[in-house]
Write an enzyme that holds these catalytic residues in place. Structure first.
Site, short mmCIF file in Angstrom:
data_model
loop_
_atom_site.label_atom_id
_atom_site.label_comp_id
_atom_site.label_asym_id
_atom_site.label_seq_id
_atom_site.Cartn_x
_atom_site.Cartn_y
_atom_site.Cartn_z
N ALA A 18 -6.07 26.98 -29.87
CA ALA A 18 -7.22 27.84 -29.92
C ALA A 18 -7.73 27.99 -31.32
O ALA A 18 -7.05 27.77 -32.25
CB ALA A 18 -6.82 29.19 -29.40
N SER A 53 -7.67 24.54 -28.49
CA SER A 53 -6.80 24.24 -29.60
C SER A 53 -6.62 25.50 -30.43
O SER A 53 -6.21 26.52 -29.93
CB SER A 53 -7.34 23.09 -30.43
OG SER A 53 -7.38 21.92 -29.68
#
Length: 678
Positions: A27, A462
């Site tokens: 993320a 991601s």
């Protein structure tokens, strides 16, 4: 979509030397702003049709790693308790639906009084039509008055203000080719529907229209198009490009270690075709987006889904056919639509239709309209763009998420008593994994002291998802791209390229692995390859285990939804990666719930904060075209200044007509420039 980033292998290498690259799917966060702006809240409803890495060394989630003192131990205990409390489901959260309230006689009097003393730039003629041209890129960040382009929060705020502004009779939207993701389109569409609850009209004019633009226009009461309009409702596609063959021709060998079978970051370098797993993932995303589009359009047009799909498959491009089948209201030029609106509003033919445009209306304060909010304050930090730990030399304010600045804002909220809760608004494909982890930790600490809600826009993958999973609850749009928990790492072997160009490099080293980052003139030795594989496995394990702990899942359960796979928001919700489906208004409603603020109580949203205008923005704001940076070059320069560490970044697949046109990949430009110089 984001692009795979090439990192410097060593500060001592010449520019032609390879850059070490590593991508972890996780993320990402956005960068904080420099000033503070208060925005009152009026809730908005979800779409009517759809209710319903990491550096090799990452922080450990256990209390032992976080407790070096009694105070830290207490914080860790609170964090663990917060994680264990996540047992609610989407239906248990408030919807944040917008309810239009008619103004009382007293409130109307107060608003009229304030308008008398409003600033000159806030003056709007009674009976005016708010005009907004939605075209090109739409950012999730607030814009300064000198900034060009469109800002999602300002677009949405304009709809809220216009709904309550007695001077605004309706909205006239000119919708053209959009360069944004489906999450932002969902948010704008929701505000169009909410605005109509005020009883005012919304008319759309679409001279150039494909699926995304029509999806937005379909929320309007009427749709007009000129006879020569470009309509290309032909369906959606997704594509992946591969440069392995090109690299082989110029003597470059990428050595990639991929962890997670769906992890496709690095495929464009290491493969010549799409993997079966990546094809499966992209097909699922495409089916989600296209299926959602068919459902929404069939609902708004009052037709069967099969009829909509059959119409698309006919390849219709004639505007006359669109009118005949009820896809648009009528065929008219812009001036004819304006004349129609004049007649509707009772404006004499020889007079101009009173209008106020997006930029001017954005300067109208909510306070002037009596929308100043309540005493309870909720902080909002917007995290947009790629993640870096420190600001790069070539980065512009608001163009990326700078970890150290973001952390400073998080700590300000944690130490302040004025905020009842916080919302992290994320629109990022990831970036520097170390920065993502450091921000994750600070969000965790903040969540131990007050409610923190993550609100996802177009993408939170991601490094973006890494940050979101530290919040008490995660809210995403149906079509937000999220997840992507996986790792890919490797390096370039430039030995053959060096031979072709007559370049030589020799290294004297001490230590078994001293040449791992420096020796790009040869492939990995067996021991080095093993080290890289173990490093990637370790990074993936830490990322996956943190995600499992944050989402109250077993590691085995998390493994089923990790492995580098990107999910659409609604699929992520059904698999426990997201708590609720909706936009910012639902995130605010959930924040109120967790902060024990009644849902019918107005709160003030405090943006931390509006960005300061840069010199290019100032010049562009006064009409100068002399200052500008080629977007591809700017992206490349930003990417090369992140760090020499692991990247938590989404892959480089380009979604054509799914997220808008992407900028050219820097890798292709580098290869093109090199080949052009031979």
């Amino acid at each position: 979509m984001s692009k795979l980033i090439l990192l410097h292998a060593s500060q001592h290498l010449t520019p032609i030397h390879t850059r070490f690259f590593t991508s972890v799917v996780g993320a990402s966060l956005s960068k904080p702003l420099l000033h503070s702006q208060s925005i009152p809240l009026f809730s908005h409803s979800p779409p009517l049709s759809l209710r319903r890495r990491l550096s090799v060394r990452a922080f450990d989630d256990s209390s032992s790693s976080a407790t070096e003192s009694t105070e830290n131990g207490t914080v860790s205990a609170k964090i663990d308790a917060a994680e264990n409390a996540k047992a609610t489901t989407d239906k248990d959260y408030p919807s944040g639906e917008f309810h239009f309230r008619e103004a009382s006689a007293w409130r109307s009097f107060v608003v009229k009084l304030r308008m008398l003393f409003a600033y000159p730039w806030e003056r709007v003629k009674k009976g005016s039509v708010l005009t907004m041209t939605l075209r090109g890129q739409i950012t999730d960040q607030l814009k300064s008055r000198f900034s060009s382009g469109l800002s999602l929060p300002q677009i949405c705020e304009n709809f809220v203000k216009a709904a309550y502004d007695p001077r605004i009779a309706g909205v006239y939207l000119q919708i053209e080719s959009l360069n944004c993701g489906w999450g932002k389109v969902e948010e704008i569409r929701r505000h169009i529907l909410d605005f109509q609850k005020s009883g005012k009209f919304v008319v759309a004019y679409a001279p150039a229209c494909s699926e995304k633009e029509y999806y937005l226009a379909s929320a309007c009461q009427e749709i007009y198009a000129p006879p020569s309009a470009y309509f290309s409702l032909f369906g959606l596609s997704v594509q992946a490009s591969f440069v392995r063959g090109v690299l082989e021709k110029i003597g470059v060998e990428p050595q990639v270690e991929r962890i997670g079978k769906y992890k496709s970051a690095g495929d464009q370098l290491a493969r010549t075709t799409m993997s079966e797993e990546n094809c499966e993932m992209l097909t699922a995303l495409l089916d989600n987006i296209y299926g959602n589009w068919l459902d929404i359009i069939s609902f708004t047009r009052g037709k069967k889904r099969e009829d909509i799909e059959n119409f698309i498959n006919e390849g219709v491009y004639q505007v006359e056919k669109l009118k005949e089948e009820g896809w648009i209201t009528n065929i008219q030029y812009d001036d004819e639509v304006t004349s129609m609106l004049k007649e509707r509003l009772g404006v004499e033919k020889e007079k101009k239709l009173p209008m106020v445009d997006y930029r001017k209306y954005s300067k109208v304060r909510k306070w002037t309209l009596g929308l100043s909010g309540g005493k309870d304050k909720i902080a909002i930090i917007r995290a947009s763009g790629s993640i870096s730990r420190v600001r790069g030399s070539f980065s512009l304010p608001g163009s990326s998420i700078v970890g150290e600045q973001f952390i400073e804002k998080i700590r300000t909220i944690r130490e302040s008593k004025r905020y009842k809760a916080a919302i992290i608004r994320i629109d990022s494909p990831g970036g520097d994994a170390l920065a993502s982890d450091l921000m994750w930790r600070e969000i965790k600490l903040l969540a131990a002291s007050k409610p923190v809600i993550a609100s996802m826009s177009d993408v939170a993958a991601s490094g973006g998802y890494y940050m979101a999973m530290a919040a008490d609850a995660i809210v995403a749009e149906n079509l937000t791209l999220t997840g992507s928990i996986g790792v890919v790492t490797g390096k370039f072997n430039l030995g053959k390229l060096y031979e072709k160009i007559g370049f030589n490099k020799e290294i004297i080293s001490r230590g078994k692995f001293a040449e791992v980052l420096a020796a790009e003139q040869r492939p990995f030795r067996a021991e080095e390859a093993e080290l890289f594989a173990k490093s990637a496995q370790n990074s993936y394990k830490q990322f996956r285990d943190k995600a499992a702990s944050s989402r109250s899942m077993t590691v085995d359960k998390m493994e089923e939804v990790a492995q580098g796979r990107v999910w659409a928001g609604k699929d992520a919700a059904s698999r426990g990666l997201v708590d609720a489906i909706g936009g910012l208004s639902r995130a605010v409603a959930i924040a109120k719930l967790k902060a024990n603020i009644p849902q019918d109580t107005e709160v003030t949203l405090v943006e931390l904060a509006r960005p300061s205008p840069s010199l290019p923005e100032l010049l562009s704001g006064v009409g100068s075209t002399l200052v500008g940076v080629d977007q591809t070059l700017k992206t490349l320069l930003q990417d090369l200044t992140f760090s020499d560490g692991v990247q938590a970044r989404m892959d480089g697949i380009m979604f054509q007509k799914l997220e808008g046109a992407s900028n050219a990949n820097p890798i292709f430009n580098l290869i093109r420039d090199y080949l052009g110089s031979l």
